[in-house]
Write a protein that holds these residues in place. Structure first.
Motif, mmCIF file in Angstrom:
data_model
loop_
_atom_site.group_PDB
_atom_site.id
_atom_site.type_symbol
_atom_site.label_atom_id
_atom_site.label_comp_id
_atom_site.label_asym_id
_atom_site.label_seq_id
_atom_site.Cartn_x
_atom_site.Cartn_y
_atom_site.Cartn_z
ATOM 1 N N PHE A 1 0.834 -1.186 0.000
ATOM 2 C CA PHE A 1 0.000 0.000 0.000
ATOM 3 C C PHE A 1 0.878 1.249 0.000
ATOM 4 C CE2 PHE A 1 -1.713 3.508 2.498
ATOM 5 C CZ PHE A 1 -2.867 3.812 1.774
ATOM 6 N N VAL A 2 0.556 2.187 -0.907
ATOM 7 C CA VAL A 2 1.283 3.451 -1.007
ATOM 8 C C VAL A 2 0.277 4.557 -1.264
ATOM 9 C CG1 VAL A 2 2.891 4.810 -2.401
ATOM 10 C CG2 VAL A 2 3.462 2.469 -1.807
ATOM 11 N N ILE A 3 0.472 5.685 -0.598
ATOM 12 C CA ILE A 3 -0.328 6.873 -0.855
ATOM 13 C C ILE A 3 0.618 8.029 -1.135
ATOM 14 C CG2 ILE A 3 -0.473 7.515 1.589
ATOM 15 C CD1 ILE A 3 -3.307 8.604 0.996
ATOM 16 N N GLY A 4 0.224 8.898 -2.058
ATOM 17 C CA GLY A 4 1.087 10.013 -2.427
ATOM 18 C C GLY A 4 0.304 11.132 -3.077
ATOM 19 N N LEU A 5 1.029 12.138 -3.547
ATOM 20 C CA LEU A 5 0.435 13.355 -4.093
ATOM 21 C C LEU A 5 0.588 13.415 -5.610
ATOM 22 C CD1 LEU A 5 1.874 15.879 -1.486
ATOM 23 C CD2 LEU A 5 -0.322 14.676 -1.393
ATOM 24 N N ILE A 6 -0.409 14.000 -6.260
ATOM 25 C CA ILE A 6 -0.378 14.261 -7.695
ATOM 26 C C ILE A 6 -0.061 15.741 -7.892
ATOM 27 C CG2 ILE A 6 -1.680 14.228 -9.852
ATOM 28 C CD1 ILE A 6 -3.472 12.082 -8.624
ATOM 29 N N ILE B 1 -4.521 12.970 -5.000
ATOM 30 C CA ILE B 1 -3.716 11.915 -4.403
ATOM 31 C C ILE B 1 -3.763 10.656 -5.273
ATOM 32 C CG2 ILE B 1 -4.067 12.773 -2.054
ATOM 33 C CD1 ILE B 1 -6.135 10.544 -1.663
ATOM 34 N N PHE B 2 -2.737 9.816 -5.130
ATOM 35 C CA PHE B 2 -2.739 8.512 -5.794
ATOM 36 C C PHE B 2 -2.563 7.424 -4.733
ATOM 37 C CE2 PHE B 2 1.806 9.272 -5.528
ATOM 38 C CZ PHE B 2 2.328 8.006 -5.269
ATOM 39 N N ARG C 1 -10.664 17.481 -6.978
ATOM 40 C CA ARG C 1 -9.360 16.859 -6.765
ATOM 41 C C ARG C 1 -9.337 15.464 -7.379
ATOM 42 N NH1 ARG C 1 -8.797 21.248 -6.174
ATOM 43 N NH2 ARG C 1 -8.017 22.482 -4.419
ATOM 44 N N LEU C 2 -8.183 15.122 -7.942
ATOM 45 C CA LEU C 2 -8.019 13.833 -8.598
ATOM 46 C C LEU C 2 -7.735 12.733 -7.577
ATOM 47 C CD1 LEU C 2 -5.698 14.979 -11.532
ATOM 48 C CD2 LEU C 2 -8.146 14.496 -11.666
ATOM 49 N N CYS D 1 -9.093 6.417 -12.428
ATOM 50 C CA CYS D 1 -8.991 7.795 -11.937
ATOM 51 C C CYS D 1 -10.381 8.431 -11.923
ATOM 52 C CB CYS D 1 -8.054 8.624 -12.806
ATOM 53 S SG CYS D 1 -7.785 10.306 -12.172
ATOM 54 N N LYS D 2 -10.683 9.108 -10.819
ATOM 55 C CA LYS D 2 -11.926 9.852 -10.684
ATOM 56 C C LYS D 2 -11.647 11.157 -9.950
ATOM 57 C CE LYS D 2 -14.887 5.753 -10.758
ATOM 58 N NZ LYS D 2 -15.998 5.014 -10.124
ATOM 59 N N SER D 3 -12.616 12.038 -9.956
ATOM 60 C CA SER D 3 -12.457 13.320 -9.270
ATOM 61 C C SER D 3 -13.617 13.542 -8.317
ATOM 62 C CB SER D 3 -12.379 14.475 -10.272
ATOM 63 O OG SER D 3 -13.608 14.651 -10.944
ATOM 64 N N VAL D 4 -13.321 14.213 -7.199
ATOM 65 C CA VAL D 4 -14.349 14.578 -6.228
ATOM 66 C C VAL D 4 -14.189 16.058 -5.903
ATOM 67 C CG1 VAL D 4 -14.520 12.273 -5.207
ATOM 68 C CG2 VAL D 4 -12.887 13.918 -4.276
ATOM 69 N N GLU D 5 -15.275 16.680 -5.529
ATOM 70 C CA GLU D 5 -15.247 18.091 -5.172
ATOM 71 C C GLU D 5 -14.972 18.224 -3.684
ATOM 72 O OE1 GLU D 5 -17.962 22.119 -5.912
ATOM 73 O OE2 GLU D 5 -18.666 20.134 -6.499
ATOM 74 N N VAL D 6 -14.063 19.126 -3.348
ATOM 75 C CA VAL D 6 -13.693 19.334 -1.947
ATOM 76 C C VAL D 6 -14.389 20.579 -1.407
ATOM 77 C CG1 VAL D 6 -11.461 18.198 -2.111
ATOM 78 C CG2 VAL D 6 -11.635 20.618 -2.687
#
Length: 463
Positions: free
Chosen positions: A24-29, A98-99, A143-144, A157-162
């Motif tokens: 598992f890895v989380i990071g920034l786009i 984020i990815f 945000r992606l 890949c999807k996007s959500v509104e913050v």
């Protein structure tokens, strides 16, 4: 219409590198969004959260393995990573989302998706706290979220509104395209000079270095936002496209290969209108001291060639203000004493200077304190951007260290102690000097006036 995002092909290899390890890895786009296109420039893995110093090595290893799940991710830790990375981004670049590489389907599992939405919303909240950092992209609140399955290697890949209520959150599909060729960027260089004196007024509640710097930053922000930008010495319309400007300047005799090449950089100059450089109202107060804010900020912005001049102007101004905000924050965090008025009569402070670090086909930046070597930048790049670069690749000559020879001479000159005994006396001396100069001009004007009158009377008498 489906949102399309373009990124270099090495980003795919970067994702596959972690997905193949089935961890598992989380990071920034990181990327740039303009009216013409949205480009991703880099994917930066968020470093593992550090455990407490008192924990044993065995406990640390078990905690590290246990934290390798999405539900155990700290929103504050990822947001702090985004804050530090934003300092390294040039103007016009932002944390776009984020990815994640994981085994579970984060979009189908309600708990996982709720956690993902919580992470991006927390990033948005933290980045909104400091407006001068320009942490959030002004063009969109979406945000992606990029996910690669470690088992199937399928990319989604999807996007959500913050910044919106959970019930009203809309999930949109996003098409992600990898470019086999290196993305071309247009570089714009600017050197903006500061030479201003700001009063220090200590109220009953007191004032800290951080508070005073915030006032300076807000004043500089207003000045830079009111400035007019010239590209290579010419004033351009906001709707013009950078690519069109370049085509107009290229001779028709050049070959097609030469016409496709973009110049290395374009020079940008910012001019502040005179009326905007004056305060709206002048209030005469007794100052407890002053801060002489002097130096040159180097700015290097990279824009998609089809970006407009208006988008470029915004990016250059963002870069200068973001750089100032980053240095002020780092400088204040490094101070041992937050007291604004030191015991010394004169106090010299040098914030960190900017250096450039290569990321793909463009440059991001880092900041080095006085005495730090380029090797210090390698640590930041490795930890925050998950990149391995060499010391020779760090560009250190965009800004030179401050020249302290004049300050050292002033500090050693005992004859100036009376003039610089206290901040109050220094301010009073400048005030008295101004009055004496004004009186001198008035006396000279009276003498000239009466001299002309005497000459006129004398000439009539002679005639």
């Amino acid at each position: 219409m489906v949102r399309t995002v373009y990124s270099p092909e090495y980003c795919l290899q970067y994702l596959e590198q972690y997905a193949s390890k089935e961890i598992f890895v989380i990071g920034l786009i990181l990327g740039q969004k303009t009216g013409a296109r949205e480009n991703v420039i880099h994917l930066a893995r968020t470093p593992d959260e550090k455990s407490s110093e008192n924990s044993s090595e065995t406990t640390f290893e078990s905690d590290k393995l246990e934290s390798k799940t999405l539900l155990n991710v700290s929103e504050a830790w990822v947001a702090d990573h985004a804050k530090h990375v934003t300092r390294m981004l040039p103007g016009g670049m932002f944390v776009q989302g984020i990815f994640i590489t994981s085994d579970e389907d984060i979009f189908e599992d309600p708990n996982s998706f709720s956690k993902v939405r919580s992470v991006v919303n927390h990033i948005h909240k933290v980045m909104s706290a400091n407006q001068c950092m320009f942490g959030n992209c002004p063009l969109s609140n979406e945000r992606l979220i990029l996910h690669m399955s470690t088992s199937t290697k399928v990319l989604t890949c999807k996007s959500v509104e913050v910044g919106t209520p959970v019930k009203s959150t809309v999930i949109k599909p996003v098409e992600w395209k990898f470019l086999p060729k290196v993305q071309q960027w247009q570089r714009l260089d600017c050197y903006y000079e500061f030479d201003d004196v700001y009063p220090v007024i200590v109220k009953k509640s007191g004032i800290s270095v951080k508070q005073q710097f915030q006032q300076i930053l807000e004043s500089a922000h207003k000045t830079i936002e009111s400035s007019i930008m010239f590209i290579d010495g010419e004033l351009k319309e906001n709707t013009e496209v950078l690519e069109q400007i370049l085509k107009k300047r290229k001779p028709k005799t050049h070959s097609k290969m030469q016409q496709q090449e973009l110049p290395k950089s374009m020079n940008v100059s910012l001019f502040v209108p005179f009326e905007n450089s004056l305060p709206e109202s002048v209030e005469y107060l007794e100052c407890d001291g002053s801060i002489h804010f002097s130096g040159v900020v180097s700015s290097s912005v990279f824009m998609y060639p089809k970006a407009t001049v208006g988008e470029t102007i915004a990016a250059v101004k963002q870069d200068i203000i973001r750089s100032l905000a980053s240095r002020f924050t780092m400088h204040c965090d490094a101070l041992i004493d937050d007291n604004l008025l030191p015991e010394e009569k004169v106090c010299f402070n040098e914030p960190p200077r900017r250096v450039l670090v290569p990321v793909g086909s463009l440059y991001l930046c880092d900041y080095l304190f006085p005495g730090e070597a380029p090797a210090e930048a390698l640590l930041s790049v490795r930890e925050l951007l998950d990149l391995q670069i060499t010391e020779a690749e760090v560009v250190c000559d965009v800004e030179t260290p401050a020249d302290t020879s004049e300050f050292d001479a002033l500090d050693k000159d005992t004859s100036s102690e009376e003039l610089l005994a206290t901040p109050q006396e220094a301010s009073q001396f400048m005030y008295i000097t101004g009055i004496c100069f004004a009186m001198f001009v008035l006396i000279v004007s009276i003498i000239i006036h009466y001299y002309d009158a005497i000459n006129e009377v004398f000439s009539k008498f002679v005639s």
